[in-house]
Design a protein around this motif. Structure first.
Motif, PDB file in Angstrom:
ATOM      1  N   MET A  81       0.823  -1.202   0.000  1.00 32.21           N
ATOM      2  CA  MET A  81       0.000   0.000   0.000  1.00 32.21           C
ATOM      3  C   MET A  81       0.861   1.258   0.000  1.00 32.21           C
ATOM      4  SD  MET A  81      -3.114  -0.742  -0.325  1.00 32.21           S
ATOM      5  CE  MET A  81      -3.729   0.908  -0.016  1.00 32.21           C
ATOM      6  N   GLY A  82       2.019   1.203   0.687  1.00 26.01           N
ATOM      7  CA  GLY A  82       2.922   2.350   0.677  1.00 26.01           C
ATOM      8  C   GLY A  82       3.454   2.631  -0.715  1.00 26.01           C
ATOM      9  N   LEU A  83       3.843   1.557  -1.432  1.00 20.72           N
ATOM     10  CA  LEU A  83       4.312   1.738  -2.804  1.00 20.72           C
ATOM     11  C   LEU A  83       3.208   2.290  -3.704  1.00 20.72           C
ATOM     12  CD1 LEU A  83       6.427  -1.518  -3.249  1.00 20.72           C
ATOM     13  CD2 LEU A  83       7.271   0.807  -2.940  1.00 20.72           C
ATOM     14  N   ILE A  84       1.990   1.782  -3.506  1.00 19.34           N
ATOM     15  CA  ILE A  84       0.867   2.277  -4.318  1.00 19.34           C
ATOM     16  C   ILE A  84       0.599   3.748  -4.018  1.00 19.34           C
ATOM     17  CG2 ILE A  84      -1.616   2.052  -4.705  1.00 19.34           C
ATOM     18  CD1 ILE A  84      -1.305  -0.948  -4.254  1.00 19.34           C
ATOM     19  N   LEU A  85       0.586   4.108  -2.729  1.00 22.63           N
ATOM     20  CA  LEU A  85       0.352   5.510  -2.364  1.00 22.63           C
ATOM     21  C   LEU A  85       1.461   6.415  -2.883  1.00 22.63           C
ATOM     22  CD1 LEU A  85      -0.973   5.220   1.304  1.00 22.63           C
ATOM     23  CD2 LEU A  85      -2.250   5.954  -0.707  1.00 22.63           C
ATOM     24  N   THR A  86       2.714   5.932  -2.794  1.00 24.69           N
ATOM     25  CA  THR A  86       3.833   6.731  -3.301  1.00 24.69           C
ATOM     26  C   THR A  86       3.711   6.937  -4.802  1.00 24.69           C
ATOM     27  OG1 THR A  86       5.263   5.866  -1.549  1.00 24.69           O
ATOM     28  CG2 THR A  86       6.337   6.864  -3.453  1.00 24.69           C
ATOM     29  N   ALA A  87       3.382   5.869  -5.516  1.00 22.26           N
ATOM     30  CA  ALA A  87       3.215   5.987  -6.962  1.00 22.26           C
ATOM     31  C   ALA A  87       2.056   6.923  -7.311  1.00 22.26           C
ATOM     32  CB  ALA A  87       2.977   4.601  -7.577  1.00 22.26           C
ATOM     33  N   CYS A  88       0.959   6.799  -6.545  1.00 23.32           N
ATOM     34  CA  CYS A  88      -0.192   7.679  -6.791  1.00 23.32           C
ATOM     35  C   CYS A  88       0.165   9.136  -6.491  1.00 23.32           C
ATOM     36  CB  CYS A  88      -1.381   7.237  -5.937  1.00 23.32           C
ATOM     37  SG  CYS A  88      -2.123   5.682  -6.474  1.00 23.32           S
ATOM     38  N   GLY A  89       0.931   9.352  -5.391  1.00 24.85           N
ATOM     39  CA  GLY A  89       1.343  10.713  -5.055  1.00 24.85           C
ATOM     40  C   GLY A  89       2.244  11.304  -6.115  1.00 24.85           C
ATOM     41  N   PHE A  90       3.215  10.492  -6.591  1.00 20.44           N
ATOM     42  CA  PHE A  90       4.101  10.968  -7.648  1.00 20.44           C
ATOM     43  C   PHE A  90       3.318  11.262  -8.923  1.00 20.44           C
ATOM     44  CE2 PHE A  90       6.874  10.072 -11.299  1.00 20.44           C
ATOM     45  CZ  PHE A  90       7.887  10.996 -11.062  1.00 20.44           C
ATOM     46  N   GLY A  91       2.382  10.361  -9.260  1.00 22.84           N
ATOM     47  CA  GLY A  91       1.560  10.576 -10.451  1.00 22.84           C
ATOM     48  C   GLY A  91       0.699  11.822 -10.324  1.00 22.84           C
ATOM     49  N   PHE A  92       0.152  12.038  -9.128  1.00 24.86           N
ATOM     50  CA  PHE A  92      -0.673  13.232  -8.910  1.00 24.86           C
ATOM     51  C   PHE A  92       0.153  14.502  -9.066  1.00 24.86           C
ATOM     52  CE2 PHE A  92      -2.085  16.496  -5.857  1.00 24.86           C
ATOM     53  CZ  PHE A  92      -3.343  16.766  -6.372  1.00 24.86           C
ATOM     54  N   TYR A  93       1.341  14.500  -8.457  1.00 25.34           N
ATOM     55  CA  TYR A  93       2.208  15.685  -8.547  1.00 25.34           C
ATOM     56  C   TYR A  93       2.609  15.937 -10.004  1.00 25.34           C
ATOM     57  CZ  TYR A  93       6.142  18.838  -7.848  1.00 25.34           C
ATOM     58  OH  TYR A  93       6.985  19.911  -7.909  1.00 25.34           O
ATOM     59  N   THR A  94       2.950  14.857 -10.725  1.00 22.77           N
ATOM     60  CA  THR A  94       3.340  15.003 -12.124  1.00 22.77           C
ATOM     61  C   THR A  94       2.183  15.532 -12.959  1.00 22.77           C
ATOM     62  OG1 THR A  94       4.896  13.157 -11.882  1.00 22.77           O
ATOM     63  CG2 THR A  94       4.273  13.770 -14.116  1.00 22.77           C
ATOM     64  N   ALA A  95       0.978  15.017 -12.707  1.00 18.83           N
ATOM     65  CA  ALA A  95      -0.183  15.464 -13.472  1.00 18.83           C
ATOM     66  C   ALA A  95      -0.489  16.938 -13.205  1.00 18.83           C
ATOM     67  CB  ALA A  95      -1.398  14.596 -13.127  1.00 18.83           C
TER      68      ALA A  95
END
Length: 456
Positions: A22-36
């Motif tokens: 879940m931490g990896l998923i949240l980190t990936a989602c956070g990075f994707g959100f920031y990039t978007a």
């Protein structure tokens, strides 16, 4: 569950891996959100800057007559423009109709000649000593004070299509950077908090997921212990009998027959117990391939009342049936298992009913269900024990059950047979007033009965 180290370690590992995933998923989602968000703001900034630059470019080209020369008419487009060599060609008043009214709000304009020399400027310029022309279409620069600017460079031509020079339009992007820094800070603060919440949720969910497994494990442990205890009793009795025989050198025929009868009883008890355990095991694996046939509940009840009449008389208990329907009540099932089911219930009722009591087997039929009630006036079952009576090896009264020879598997087998026939088994009981076991089966529809009788 916390008392078992194996389950405790398994819960920790499960929670740990769940939290990691879940931490990896949240980190990936956070990075994707920031990039978007960053990409969206960059695109919006480029479109805004491109619109302003091209609008100014098109208007300027209509007013340029000679290369690298500014005519006073340019002030209609840029009221605040300042020529590097001659100074401002207009006052600092701001027209409400010029193209870049936003220049005083962070935008700037620079005009360069063909050779790259700076000719004129307007707006909030970067604080930098470098005045070199960069001909790249898009640039992001940093001035001497650390502020960032985004700019666009376009070629300028005169009205007769001669090269005039270059136009640069840019703006301070401090507001955009400030917003993205706020987003980044929110993610950097929010992700650890989210991870702590995920870790807590992982621990709770791991415990929740393992609870039925742990309960099954405890049931298996209890079942193994109870089975070993039940097997040990007849084995110990048989062993004691054999040892006593070995200590008797002279043994007459009568004593020998008595000893053999004792061993036979213990062997029968062992055999019955093993058969019951194997049956329950097959029910658990759903591996019993029952031969289904048309079964008449009327006939089964009549046969069992007749079969256990002698047992009821011996126990001084009145055994009777009440069949309120005047037609055959048929279900699809296995007659041998149904006989076993109702035998267990009737025997259980007789054994737990005091002398002069009654055991009544009642058959009713409804629209889609058949209901059989085995009712007694026996000792009853305490309310707190009602939920356990169908557990394996469970006894409400251990001494009485052992005296009657029961192993505590009869009701568990009855429950398993009912479930295999897609029915339900319920118990109603009150201490010193008696118990009622209620069995419900789905009825066979008349059209289906005709097909079965025809062998279709």
């Amino acid at each position: 569950m916390n008392q078992n180290k194996l389950f405790q370690r398994t819960r920790i590992r499960l929670a740990f891996w769940y939290a990691i995933v879940m931490g990896l998923i949240l980190t990936a989602c956070g990075f994707g959100f920031y990039t978007a968000v960053s990409h969206a703001h960059s695109e919006a900034l480029d479109r805004e800057l491109e619109f302003a630059a091209k609008s100014l470019h098109n208007n300027l080209e209509l007013k340029l007559n000679q290369p690298e020369k500014l005519s006073p008419i340019v002030k209609e487009v840029l009221p605040n423009i300042c020529v590097v060599e001659t100074g401002c060609i207009s006052e600092k008043s701001v027209s409400q109709r010029h193209i870049l009214n936003a220049i005083n709000q962070g935008y700037y304009v620079r005009l360069f000649g063909n050779s790259g020399n700076l000719i004129a400027t307007s707006g909030s310029l970067p604080q930098t000593q470098s005045l070199d022309l960069n001909k790249k279409l898009w640039q992001t620069i940093e001035d001497d004070t650390g502020n960032f600017y985004h700019q666009m460079s376009l070629e300028l031509h005169t009205k007769d299509n001669r090269d005039w020079g270059y136009l640069q339009v840019g703006r301070n992007i401090a507001d955009v950077n400030s917003y993205m820094d706020a987003v980044k800070l929110s993610l950097l603060v929010g992700l650890p908090i989210a991870m702590m919440m995920v870790a807590f949720a992982s621990w709770w969910l791991a415990g929740l997921a393992m609870r039925p497994i742990y309960q099954s494990y405890r049931q298996i442990q209890q079942f193994t212990a109870d089975a070993a205890h039940e097997l040990r009793t007849p084995l110990a009795a048989t062993q004691a009998t054999i040892e006593s025989v070995l200590l008797m050198p002279d043994l007459d025929i009568k004593e020998a027959w008595d000893i053999l009868a004792t061993i036979k009883r213990q062997n029968q008890r062992l055999t019955s117990l093993v058969v019951d355990l194997l049956m329950l095991s097959r029910f658990d694996r759903e591996s019993i391939d029952l031969q289904r046939e048309l079964c008449s509940l009327n006939d089964i009840i009549d046969d069992l009342i007749e079969e256990f009449a002698a047992m009821a008389i011996s126990a001084k208990v009145t055994l009777k049936s009440e069949i309120s329907v005047h037609k055959d009540v048929n279900i699809i099932g296995n007659s041998e298992q149904l006989y076993r089911l109702f035998s267990n219930l009737i025997v259980n009722a007789i054994q737990y009913t005091l002398p002069s009591g009654e055991v009544t087997v009642i058959l009713d039929s409804y629209e889609s269900d058949a209901e059989i009630r085995v009712k007694d006036t026996g000792i009853g079952i305490p309310t707190q024990e009602l939920s356990h009576v169908f557990d394996r090896f469970y006894r409400v009264n251990s001494d009485r059950s052992r005296h009657t020879g029961g192993s505590g598997l009869g009701l568990a087998i009855a429950k398993a047979i009912v479930v295999s026939h897609h029915g339900s088994l319920e118990l109603q009981s009150e201490v010193n007033k008696g118990s009622t076991f209620i069995v419900t089966f789905p009825l066979l529809q008349p059209s289906r009965t005709i097909l079965i009788k025809k062998g279709l």
